[in-house]
Design a protein around this motif. Sequence first.
Motif, PDB file in Angstrom:
ATOM      1  N   GLU A 160       0.793  -1.178  -0.035  1.00  0.00           N
ATOM      2  CA  GLU A 160      -0.075  -0.015   0.102  1.00  0.00           C
ATOM      3  C   GLU A 160       0.790   1.262  -0.063  1.00  0.00           C
ATOM      4  OE1 GLU A 160      -3.857   2.046   2.397  1.00  0.00           O
ATOM      5  OE2 GLU A 160      -2.812   0.263   3.169  1.00  0.00           O
ATOM      6  N   LYS A 162       1.420   5.435   0.556  1.00  0.00           N
ATOM      7  CA  LYS A 162       1.091   6.485   1.537  1.00  0.00           C
ATOM      8  C   LYS A 162       2.021   7.669   1.411  1.00  0.00           C
ATOM      9  CE  LYS A 162      -2.934   4.836   3.427  1.00  0.00           C
ATOM     10  NZ  LYS A 162      -4.275   5.311   3.369  1.00  0.00           N
ATOM     11  N   ASP A 165       3.117   8.269   5.247  1.00  0.00           N
ATOM     12  CA  ASP A 165       4.368   7.202   5.588  1.00  0.00           C
ATOM     13  C   ASP A 165       5.691   7.063   4.877  1.00  0.00           C
ATOM     14  OD1 ASP A 165       3.552   5.446   3.875  1.00  0.00           O
ATOM     15  OD2 ASP A 165       2.311   4.102   5.284  1.00  0.00           O
ATOM     16  N   GLY A 224      -4.752   6.841  -0.621  1.00  0.00           N
ATOM     17  CA  GLY A 224      -3.612   6.009  -0.719  1.00  0.00           C
ATOM     18  C   GLY A 224      -3.805   5.010  -1.764  1.00  0.00           C
TER      19      GLY A 224
END
Length: 314
Positions: A160, A162, A165, A224
């Motif tokens: 994933e 993002k 992060d 995301g």
Amino acid sequence: MFCKVCLMLLSRKVWSLLPSIPVATRKGIHSSRNILKMSSSYSIADQQARFANAKEINDKRYLEIESVFDGSYLKDKKVVVTGGNRGLGLEIVKRAYECGAQVFVTCRSAGDDLDGIATAYEGVDVTNTESICDFAKKIVQDHGPMDILINNAGYFYGPEEKVLDDSLNFEEEIKQIDICALGPLRVTSEMVKNGALDNGSKVVIITSQAGSVQWRFTQNPAGGDYGHHMSRAACNIMGALLAQELKQKDITVLLLHPGFNKTTMTKKYEHIWEIEGAVEPWQGAMRVLHETGLHDLDDSGKFFNCEDGLQIPW
């Protein structure tokens, strides 16, 4: 009948009062009206709610595609499936063959699974225009123009992504766009230019509900997963433009979300397979082929959900 008349009169009364209603309230009424209008022809955005609704109304097409499947239109048709050597693509090949189609597969390398059911053209990479051009010329020389092209080859980056992060992977994002959006365009373009798709043929693009911008606010409230969604949105706008251009050659272009299938591509979501109604690849293949047979040039450029046959908003 009484209820319908009452609703009609009430609706007329509301719209006659619009000039005296505050703008903000008026916008809300328009929004509600649009939602009601869309609900009859558009699929439900929430996957769990969609599956629950199918069970509640006992939608056989959604729950048991094999009970309504009609692949009779495939008999004696010549069908090309890109990436048809594994996963959903392989199941599409198997089902098309069972329905009497002459099936051809493009892939980088073929295995034994295609023996006896399809002719494989190896060394074809949807990111390599030269390899696609060579294939298009060869298949015309070998078998003449095709009736149906199913652009199935795709790619899904696992992790994933993002911003917050610091997990964005721009190389993977570009790779997904290259394969999932430019890939179908390259294949279709080369087949049209080289006479492998003639007037009256059909182009199917296996895309995804992930390409619906409107549905991101329901399905991805936290955002995301940039590469996957961007690649499918790009694929969808490409398909819409392609449909407009190829109408002059009477070539139908369909954008199909195959539904939620239990494949290696969706393995990262296996924890929600059951609650969101994921099906086996052979069922997903039947959904795709069933939907393909239902539409002609009048529906070219539209985006359909193969689970329920309803449209998906852009």
